[in-house]
Structures are given as C-alpha cells and as structure tokens.
Design a protein around this motif. Sequence first.
Motif, PDB file in Angstrom:
ATOM      1  N   GLU A   3      16.810  34.234  39.950  1.00 31.90           N
ATOM      2  CA  GLU A   3      15.641  35.153  39.922  1.00 31.90           C
ATOM      3  C   GLU A   3      14.338  34.529  40.076  1.00 31.90           C
ATOM      4  OE1 GLU A   3      16.271  37.618  36.451  1.00 31.90           O
ATOM      5  OE2 GLU A   3      18.142  38.640  37.265  1.00 31.90           O
ATOM      6  N   ASN A   4      14.313  33.301  39.429  1.00 32.92           N
ATOM      7  CA  ASN A   4      13.103  32.627  39.180  1.00 32.92           C
ATOM      8  C   ASN A   4      13.428  30.927  39.334  1.00 32.92           C
ATOM      9  OD1 ASN A   4      10.319  31.726  38.805  1.00 32.92           O
ATOM     10  ND2 ASN A   4      10.132  33.020  36.805  1.00 32.92           N
ATOM     11  N   ARG A  17      20.201  38.635  26.910  1.00 37.93           N
ATOM     12  CA  ARG A  17      20.474  40.269  27.137  1.00 37.93           C
ATOM     13  C   ARG A  17      21.962  40.348  27.197  1.00 37.93           C
ATOM     14  NH1 ARG A  17      19.260  40.256  32.986  1.00 37.93           N
ATOM     15  NH2 ARG A  17      16.920  39.705  32.383  1.00 37.93           N
ATOM     16  N   GLY A  58      10.442  29.024  37.973  1.00 46.68           N
ATOM     17  CA  GLY A  58      10.383  29.250  36.455  1.00 46.68           C
ATOM     18  C   GLY A  58      11.349  28.356  35.809  1.00 46.68           C
ATOM     19  N   ASP A 104      15.206  36.033  27.551  1.00 49.51           N
ATOM     20  CA  ASP A 104      15.583  37.347  27.806  1.00 49.51           C
ATOM     21  C   ASP A 104      17.004  37.131  28.689  1.00 49.51           C
ATOM     22  OD1 ASP A 104      13.469  38.429  26.541  1.00 49.51           O
ATOM     23  OD2 ASP A 104      12.507  39.093  28.482  1.00 49.51           O
ATOM     24  N   ALA A 105      17.101  36.258  29.683  1.00 53.59           N
ATOM     25  CA  ALA A 105      18.156  36.209  30.442  1.00 53.59           C
ATOM     26  C   ALA A 105      19.516  35.777  29.781  1.00 53.59           C
ATOM     27  CB  ALA A 105      17.802  35.191  31.852  1.00 53.59           C
ATOM     28  N   PHE A 147      18.758  33.540  35.592  1.00 49.50           N
ATOM     29  CA  PHE A 147      17.359  33.237  35.499  1.00 49.50           C
ATOM     30  C   PHE A 147      17.101  32.400  36.573  1.00 49.50           C
ATOM     31  CE2 PHE A 147      13.972  30.227  33.860  1.00 49.50           C
ATOM     32  CZ  PHE A 147      12.979  31.185  33.684  1.00 49.50           C
ATOM     33  N   LYS A 150      10.037  33.374  28.147  1.00 51.37           N
ATOM     34  CA  LYS A 150      10.303  34.769  27.682  1.00 51.37           C
ATOM     35  C   LYS A 150      11.297  35.183  28.707  1.00 51.37           C
ATOM     36  CE  LYS A 150       8.724  39.352  26.919  1.00 51.37           C
ATOM     37  NZ  LYS A 150      10.090  40.019  27.350  1.00 51.37           N
ATOM     38  N   GLN A 151      11.099  34.941  29.960  1.00 50.61           N
ATOM     39  CA  GLN A 151      12.266  35.487  30.839  1.00 50.61           C
ATOM     40  C   GLN A 151      13.486  34.380  30.707  1.00 50.61           C
ATOM     41  OE1 GLN A 151      10.669  35.377  34.973  1.00 50.61           O
ATOM     42  NE2 GLN A 151       8.528  35.652  33.971  1.00 50.61           N
ATOM     43  N   PHE A 152      13.401  33.215  30.851  1.00 47.89           N
ATOM     44  CA  PHE A 152      14.905  32.558  30.082  1.00 47.89           C
ATOM     45  C   PHE A 152      15.505  32.917  28.915  1.00 47.89           C
ATOM     46  CE2 PHE A 152      16.225  27.881  30.946  1.00 47.89           C
ATOM     47  CZ  PHE A 152      17.378  28.037  30.561  1.00 47.89           C
ATOM     48  N   ASP A 170       5.341  32.818  29.491  1.00 47.69           N
ATOM     49  CA  ASP A 170       6.014  33.918  30.347  1.00 47.69           C
ATOM     50  C   ASP A 170       7.358  33.367  30.682  1.00 47.69           C
ATOM     51  OD1 ASP A 170       6.121  36.610  31.530  1.00 47.69           O
ATOM     52  OD2 ASP A 170       5.996  35.273  33.722  1.00 47.69           O
ATOM     53  N   CYS A 171       7.583  32.363  31.321  1.00 48.69           N
ATOM     54  CA  CYS A 171       8.916  31.690  31.893  1.00 48.69           C
ATOM     55  C   CYS A 171       9.863  31.543  30.705  1.00 48.69           C
ATOM     56  CB  CYS A 171       8.547  30.323  32.620  1.00 48.69           C
ATOM     57  SG  CYS A 171       7.717  30.719  34.298  1.00 48.69           S
TER      58      CYS A 171
END
Length: 194
Positions: free
Chosen positions: A96-97, A71, A100, A67-68, A93, A63-65, A60-61
């Motif tokens: 926001e986290n 994007r 993460g 995406d950041a 990233f 994926k967030q990284f 999950d982390c």
Amino acid sequence: MEATLSKRDKIVEAALVLFAERGYDGTTVPMIADKAEVGTGTIYRYFENKEALVNALFQDCVKQFNDAVKRDYPDLGSVREQFKHVFFGMVRFAKENIHGFYFVDTHSNARYLDPESRESFRQLMDFLHAYAAKGIEQGIIRPLQADVLIAIVFGAFTKVFTLIRAGKLKETPEMLLQIEECCWDAVSVHTKNG
C-alpha cells in the motif's frame, strides 16, 4: 473520478518519495516543492521547516505501519499464527505504501527525529519485543535479543521487496508464503522431530 490532492497532501507525497529515495540530507525543500508542483513558500505554510515535515511524515508512516501489523491481530492465536499475521501485515503496508515502508526503515534511528517520532516508533518496537518475549518464553522462538530477531525478519523482508520493486523478482502469493515460512524458520526453535 479521482479526488484532487490538497497542496499539503502533494507536499507530503513528494517529500515521502524524496526522503525514501534520497534520504533526509539528500533532499532539499526546493526539491520537494518542485516535485509537489508548489512554490517553496507554500511548504512553510504547512511545516515550520524540513525537520518538522520529516517528523510529521515519519509519525504518519509509523502509524500506518503499526495499524497494518496490529489490525485484527490474533491475541489468542498461537505464536506461529501471530508471526504470520505480522508478516502479512508488513506485506500489506509495503504494497500500500512502498515509499512509507522504506522511509520508516531508513529513518527510524535518525538524529533529527523529535521525541514524538521516537515515541511512535518505540510503541511499534515494544509491540514486536513483547511478541518476541512471549515466543521465547514459550520456547518457540530462538532465545536471541528481540532486536536481532526483528532484524533477521525485517532485513530479509526489506531485501525481497527491494528486488520486487526493482523488477528482479515477480511477486506471487506462493512466493510470499514461502518467504514467510523461511523467515519463521530463521527465528523459530526447531526440534529434531519437527
């Protein structure tokens, strides 16, 4: 009104903080349960074991990284513009986290990562390696191994955010721009006239 977190979300949030701050071996399932304010047995309803939890969290982390930094990536932009985009994607990233961010940094080569976790991290690294290869090919980025270039930028970035988080540095937009420029200078090829 703030939405109430589900039990699973509370578990994931608690595990992220503990894994980021204490590491995998320093974190126990009862510690996660205590921090999440759930019974230890509740964790096993959602995750088979601690390893399954850390892998779900890692994926999950990452994926967030991913995406950041991807994007609105300027595919047609210059190598310099792309570097700036990736750098400020890391800033987004981390802001926001932050847990993460540290979690990905400290767990990316861990022995307990499963093939799916390793693959998610490999995809992020492949993107960064392709960027570095393009810059090297164009003579804009120093001809070092991509992992060395990534370590130079990511290491500096991580240390700065550690100091900000510890309250030793005050984050300002001007400071972030200067740090980005310093990181660029560290990996880019300089000419006598430039």
